[in-house]
Design a protein around this motif. Sequence first.
Motif, PDB file in Angstrom:
ATOM      1  N   LEU A 106     -25.663 -46.879 -40.617  1.00 28.16           N
ATOM      2  CA  LEU A 106     -26.565 -48.041 -40.656  1.00 28.16           C
ATOM      3  C   LEU A 106     -27.951 -47.720 -40.115  1.00 28.16           C
ATOM      4  O   LEU A 106     -28.961 -48.119 -40.697  1.00 28.16           O
ATOM      5  CB  LEU A 106     -25.971 -49.200 -39.844  1.00 28.16           C
ATOM      6  CG  LEU A 106     -24.831 -50.003 -40.462  1.00 28.16           C
ATOM      7  CD1 LEU A 106     -24.446 -51.145 -39.525  1.00 28.16           C
ATOM      8  CD2 LEU A 106     -25.218 -50.568 -41.822  1.00 28.16           C
ATOM      9  N   SER A 109     -31.331 -46.100 -42.230  1.00 24.13           N
ATOM     10  CA  SER A 109     -32.133 -46.980 -43.101  1.00 24.13           C
ATOM     11  C   SER A 109     -32.899 -48.013 -42.281  1.00 24.13           C
ATOM     12  O   SER A 109     -34.040 -48.358 -42.609  1.00 24.13           O
ATOM     13  CB  SER A 109     -31.233 -47.677 -44.126  1.00 24.13           C
ATOM     14  OG  SER A 109     -30.234 -48.451 -43.484  1.00 24.13           O
ATOM     15  N   ILE A 110     -32.290 -48.499 -41.199  1.00 28.51           N
ATOM     16  CA  ILE A 110     -32.976 -49.466 -40.331  1.00 28.51           C
ATOM     17  C   ILE A 110     -34.218 -48.834 -39.723  1.00 28.51           C
ATOM     18  O   ILE A 110     -35.316 -49.417 -39.748  1.00 28.51           O
ATOM     19  CB  ILE A 110     -32.026 -49.954 -39.222  1.00 28.51           C
ATOM     20  CG1 ILE A 110     -30.867 -50.750 -39.826  1.00 28.51           C
ATOM     21  CG2 ILE A 110     -32.779 -50.799 -38.200  1.00 28.51           C
ATOM     22  CD1 ILE A 110     -29.782 -51.123 -38.823  1.00 28.51           C
ATOM     23  N   TYR A 162     -23.325 -57.368 -36.954  1.00 28.77           N
ATOM     24  CA  TYR A 162     -22.807 -56.855 -38.232  1.00 28.77           C
ATOM     25  C   TYR A 162     -21.284 -56.905 -38.210  1.00 28.77           C
ATOM     26  O   TYR A 162     -20.658 -56.511 -37.217  1.00 28.77           O
ATOM     27  CB  TYR A 162     -23.280 -55.422 -38.440  1.00 28.77           C
ATOM     28  CG  TYR A 162     -23.011 -54.863 -39.826  1.00 28.77           C
ATOM     29  CD1 TYR A 162     -23.948 -54.990 -40.841  1.00 28.77           C
ATOM     30  CD2 TYR A 162     -21.827 -54.201 -40.109  1.00 28.77           C
ATOM     31  CE1 TYR A 162     -23.712 -54.482 -42.103  1.00 28.77           C
ATOM     32  CE2 TYR A 162     -21.580 -53.681 -41.379  1.00 28.77           C
ATOM     33  CZ  TYR A 162     -22.521 -53.828 -42.370  1.00 28.77           C
ATOM     34  OH  TYR A 162     -22.279 -53.327 -43.629  1.00 28.77           O
ATOM     35  N   TYR A 290     -30.746 -56.946 -41.217  1.00 24.42           N
ATOM     36  CA  TYR A 290     -29.604 -56.137 -41.662  1.00 24.42           C
ATOM     37  C   TYR A 290     -28.272 -56.769 -41.268  1.00 24.42           C
ATOM     38  O   TYR A 290     -27.220 -56.205 -41.549  1.00 24.42           O
ATOM     39  CB  TYR A 290     -29.700 -54.730 -41.067  1.00 24.42           C
ATOM     40  CG  TYR A 290     -30.935 -53.993 -41.509  1.00 24.42           C
ATOM     41  CD1 TYR A 290     -30.921 -53.175 -42.633  1.00 24.42           C
ATOM     42  CD2 TYR A 290     -32.136 -54.157 -40.830  1.00 24.42           C
ATOM     43  CE1 TYR A 290     -32.069 -52.520 -43.063  1.00 24.42           C
ATOM     44  CE2 TYR A 290     -33.288 -53.492 -41.245  1.00 24.42           C
ATOM     45  CZ  TYR A 290     -33.243 -52.692 -42.351  1.00 24.42           C
ATOM     46  OH  TYR A 290     -34.392 -52.048 -42.768  1.00 24.42           O
ATOM     47  N   SER A 291     -28.343 -57.952 -40.655  1.00 24.92           N
ATOM     48  CA  SER A 291     -27.127 -58.622 -40.236  1.00 24.92           C
ATOM     49  C   SER A 291     -26.414 -59.232 -41.432  1.00 24.92           C
ATOM     50  O   SER A 291     -27.049 -59.765 -42.347  1.00 24.92           O
ATOM     51  CB  SER A 291     -27.465 -59.721 -39.213  1.00 24.92           C
ATOM     52  OG  SER A 291     -26.312 -60.421 -38.839  1.00 24.92           O
ATOM     53  N   ASN A 292     -25.074 -59.168 -41.425  1.00 25.68           N
ATOM     54  CA  ASN A 292     -24.291 -59.822 -42.479  1.00 25.68           C
ATOM     55  C   ASN A 292     -23.443 -60.949 -41.912  1.00 25.68           C
ATOM     56  O   ASN A 292     -22.458 -61.364 -42.512  1.00 25.68           O
ATOM     57  CB  ASN A 292     -23.408 -58.799 -43.195  1.00 25.68           C
ATOM     58  CG  ASN A 292     -22.383 -58.152 -42.270  1.00 25.68           C
ATOM     59  OD1 ASN A 292     -22.353 -58.404 -41.071  1.00 25.68           O
ATOM     60  ND2 ASN A 292     -21.532 -57.298 -42.832  1.00 25.68           N
TER      61      ASN A 292
END
Length: 295
Positions: A106, A109-110, A162, A290-292
């Motif tokens: 993760l 990309s962050i 996440y 980026y949190s789901n």
Amino acid sequence: MIEELKTFIAVVDKKSFTKAANFINISQPSVSSHISILERYFNTRLIERSNKQKNILITQTGKILYKRAKQMIGFLEETKEELNNYHNSISGTLKIGASMTIGEFLLPSILGDFIKEFPEVKLDVTIENTKHIYDKFKNYDIDIALVEGTVPVENYVYKNFYKDTMVIVVPYLSSQNLNSNLKDYLSKQTWIHREEGSGTGENLNIFLNDEDIHPKNFIVLGSNYAIKEAVKNNLGISFISSLVINEAVKNNEVEVISIKDNYNRYFSYLVHENNISRLASVFLEKLKLYSNIDN
């Protein structure tokens, strides 16, 4: 007093007056003088020295001062950065620690997107298992910890960002050998898992206990990639993040065994309460993208 505290931190970190002197580029007598000044000021013995001063022992009050000194120096550095950033120029050094799955799958990309927006920021990134990252965070060696395992509840901000899915992964086409009793099949396998202190390893133990599975053998490996490759090469099976094996599944290198219940875990961030720099706050705002899960 600032230089004396920096010297004391160096002595504790290096466990040696000589190494500390070399590290901060001052003479050894100056190191001794700085420690003496602190001991007089705080009216306590901070370091016990051997006759030859080859070995040192940090006293209990020394350990307390070490922790506070790290906080004070960190606060001064953050204040300096905040003043430098007064005119809305985001810069400075952000120290991030991430456990292995987050750091490998993760975080790149962050951080890539973050640096594109804030090119003046310097990143100091540590990727280790959850226990090691938590220890560094607790010691104020990192500003933000991104972890996937359980950590003690203390005086810091802890928040999930996440939701990750854990799956059983086996060598490709192994599911053809499954009989009707999945539990019996899983108990007869060699399970490949991460080392103690790993969030992934912790979740494997939870899964095996919940399902009452007693494997015949274990293999311990130190990285997610190594586990994926071991499964691919028929060394055993594993319980691991879907992030780790998605590509391998697409490439028919491994496959996932379906189970009745979904096993999810949460990735979380930790920041020191009442000690969050502007730079850290900006990063956490970007992390929300980026949190789901719903925050």
